[in-house]
Design a protein around this motif. Structure first.
Motif, PDB file in Angstrom:
ATOM      1  N   THR A 138       0.638  -1.889  -0.211  1.00  0.00           N
ATOM      2  CA  THR A 138       0.128  -0.052  -0.267  1.00  0.00           C
ATOM      3  C   THR A 138       1.007   1.054   0.427  1.00  0.00           C
ATOM      4  O   THR A 138       0.076   2.108  -0.001  1.00  0.00           O
ATOM      5  CB  THR A 138      -0.769   0.163   1.151  1.00  0.00           C
ATOM      6  OG1 THR A 138       0.302   0.542   2.211  1.00  0.00           O
ATOM      7  CG2 THR A 138      -1.708  -0.689   1.569  1.00  0.00           C
ATOM      8  N   ALA A 140       3.278   4.319  -1.230  1.00  0.00           N
ATOM      9  CA  ALA A 140       3.074   4.962  -2.415  1.00  0.00           C
ATOM     10  C   ALA A 140       5.348   4.708  -2.677  1.00  0.00           C
ATOM     11  O   ALA A 140       5.342   4.575  -2.048  1.00  0.00           O
ATOM     12  CB  ALA A 140       2.913   6.436  -2.274  1.00  0.00           C
ATOM     13  N   TYR A 153       4.647   7.496   2.329  1.00  0.00           N
ATOM     14  CA  TYR A 153       3.333   7.800   2.230  1.00  0.00           C
ATOM     15  C   TYR A 153       2.757   6.313   2.434  1.00  0.00           C
ATOM     16  O   TYR A 153       3.311   5.662   1.653  1.00  0.00           O
ATOM     17  CB  TYR A 153       2.687   9.225   1.894  1.00  0.00           C
ATOM     18  CG  TYR A 153       3.470   9.669   1.516  1.00  0.00           C
ATOM     19  CD1 TYR A 153       3.205  10.745   2.598  1.00  0.00           C
ATOM     20  CD2 TYR A 153       4.715  10.617   1.623  1.00  0.00           C
ATOM     21  CE1 TYR A 153       3.660  12.242   3.023  1.00  0.00           C
ATOM     22  CE2 TYR A 153       6.181  11.539   1.571  1.00  0.00           C
ATOM     23  CZ  TYR A 153       4.851  13.021   1.923  1.00  0.00           C
ATOM     24  OH  TYR A 153       5.172  13.768   1.651  1.00  0.00           O
ATOM     25  N   ILE A 154       1.729   5.930   2.669  1.00  0.00           N
ATOM     26  CA  ILE A 154       0.423   5.077   1.976  1.00  0.00           C
ATOM     27  C   ILE A 154      -0.535   5.252   0.907  1.00  0.00           C
ATOM     28  O   ILE A 154      -0.718   7.008   1.154  1.00  0.00           O
ATOM     29  CB  ILE A 154      -0.573   4.753   3.195  1.00  0.00           C
ATOM     30  CG1 ILE A 154       0.375   4.426   4.682  1.00  0.00           C
ATOM     31  CG2 ILE A 154      -1.541   3.935   3.097  1.00  0.00           C
ATOM     32  CD1 ILE A 154      -0.193   3.547   5.318  1.00  0.00           C
ATOM     33  N   GLN A 155       0.177   4.795   0.037  1.00  0.00           N
ATOM     34  CA  GLN A 155      -1.408   5.631  -0.614  1.00  0.00           C
ATOM     35  C   GLN A 155      -2.316   6.390  -0.456  1.00  0.00           C
ATOM     36  O   GLN A 155      -2.999   4.970   0.664  1.00  0.00           O
ATOM     37  CB  GLN A 155      -0.990   4.448  -1.946  1.00  0.00           C
ATOM     38  CG  GLN A 155       0.071   4.079  -3.296  1.00  0.00           C
ATOM     39  CD  GLN A 155      -0.292   3.095  -3.071  1.00  0.00           C
ATOM     40  OE1 GLN A 155      -1.505   3.143  -4.920  1.00  0.00           O
ATOM     41  NE2 GLN A 155       0.493   1.638  -3.493  1.00  0.00           N
ATOM     42  N   GLN A 156      -3.011   7.512  -0.856  1.00  0.00           N
ATOM     43  CA  GLN A 156      -4.032   7.884  -0.262  1.00  0.00           C
ATOM     44  C   GLN A 156      -5.644   7.087  -0.933  1.00  0.00           C
ATOM     45  O   GLN A 156      -6.277   6.589   0.083  1.00  0.00           O
ATOM     46  CB  GLN A 156      -4.165   9.094  -0.612  1.00  0.00           C
ATOM     47  CG  GLN A 156      -3.832  10.077  -0.396  1.00  0.00           C
ATOM     48  CD  GLN A 156      -3.964  11.132  -0.837  1.00  0.00           C
ATOM     49  OE1 GLN A 156      -4.828  11.975  -0.455  1.00  0.00           O
ATOM     50  NE2 GLN A 156      -3.216  12.587  -0.892  1.00  0.00           N
ATOM     51  N   LYS A 158      -5.793   3.951  -0.965  1.00  0.00           N
ATOM     52  CA  LYS A 158      -5.311   2.321   0.093  1.00  0.00           C
ATOM     53  C   LYS A 158      -5.972   2.714   2.196  1.00  0.00           C
ATOM     54  O   LYS A 158      -5.760   2.037   2.192  1.00  0.00           O
ATOM     55  CB  LYS A 158      -4.324   1.915  -0.279  1.00  0.00           C
ATOM     56  CG  LYS A 158      -4.075   1.394  -1.921  1.00  0.00           C
ATOM     57  CD  LYS A 158      -3.311   0.120  -2.559  1.00  0.00           C
ATOM     58  CE  LYS A 158      -3.355   0.335  -3.655  1.00  0.00           C
ATOM     59  NZ  LYS A 158      -2.963  -1.206  -4.399  1.00  0.00           N
TER      60      LYS A 158
END
Length: 258
Positions: A138, A140, A153-156, A158
């Motif tokens: 998940t 980015a 970062y975490i993909q927005q 997901k």
């Protein structure tokens, strides 16, 4: 002579009163957020604790390195003149384990869906020690920093399912947009001597956590000989956001322990 005796009596009364207040004074609660979050993630917990008479400080965790982040929180702790209950969420657990080492005022550690590494362990290793973490896919593409480091970062798209499945989609969207990155180096930095070896600890986490497998949390709590452990049914990694009441009560339980 009578005036002198009266003055001494008043002084003694004031001293006794001051000492009584010091003995009964509630500890300050210092909250340390983890990766992909910020200090506002503690908002619900802060409201409960403050209503119950606690002084609360939600620290700004730099999320750059374990030693550096620990030093930043340690400096904050050194400025507080009362006993402290130190609380960490997620990667923040690693930070409080580091920060409390040289601070005599820390009386308790509370791990909220948080890592409690042994010396030499990394957060990345602990997350993969047991099956269940789905964080990796998940993330980015890393943001390459000027010094060559990488921000994660975490993909927005997901974020809701991965990080905060038990909050509303609208709230998760705001959390995704305002998330703060952690460096890849911080997640792979070996931990120093853990403070939980000398300071009593309490653990609370959700059984639907997709970042830190519940089995890993159970392992860490047992290893730390936690005074109390609570598993919140249906709670995600952000149990502090979705279930602030049991989190606050666990913190207060730690604060009340002599």
């Amino acid at each position: 002579m009578k005036k002198l005796v009266t003055a001494l009596a008043v002084t003694a009364s004031l001293i006794i009163g001051t000492n009584a207040f010091a003995e009964n004074e509630k500890p300050t609660v210092v909250l340390v957020h983890g990766a992909f979050a910020d200090a506002s993630s503690w908002s619900g917990v802060v409201k409960i604790l403050e209503k119950d008479g606690y002084t609360v400080v939600a620290a700004a965790n730099p999320l750059r390195s374990v030693k550096g982040d620990g030093a930043a929180v340690s400096a904050l702790l050194a400025s507080i003149k009362s006993p402290v209950v130190l609380v960490g969420h997620s990667y923040g657990g690693n930070v409080i384990s580091e920060a409390a080492n040289n601070q005599a005022n820390v009386k308790a550690l509370v791990y909220v869906s948080a890592f409690a590494p042994e010396e030499g362990e990394t957060v990345a290793e602990l997350a993969g020690k047991f099956p269940g973490s789905t964080l990796g896919p998940t993330l980015a593409a890393p943001v390459v920093l000027v010094d060559g480091g990488k921000d994660l970062y975490i993909q927005q798209a997901k974020f809701h399912d991965q990080f905060a499945a038990d909050v509303t989609a609208a709230e998760a969207a705001v959390m995704a947009a305002t998330q703060r990155p952690v460096t890849d180096a911080a997640l792979n930095e070996k931990s120093g001597t853990p403070a939980w070896k000398r300071i009593p600890s309490w653990f609370i986490y959700g059984d639907k956590d997709k970042n830190i497998p519940p089995q890993a949390m159970e392992f860490m709590a047992k290893r730390a000989k936690a005074k109390a452990v609570e598993v919140v049914k249906g709670a995600s990694h952000v149990v502090l956001v979705s279930s602030p009441e049991p989190v606050a009560r666990m913190i207060e339980k730690a604060a009340a322990t002599k």
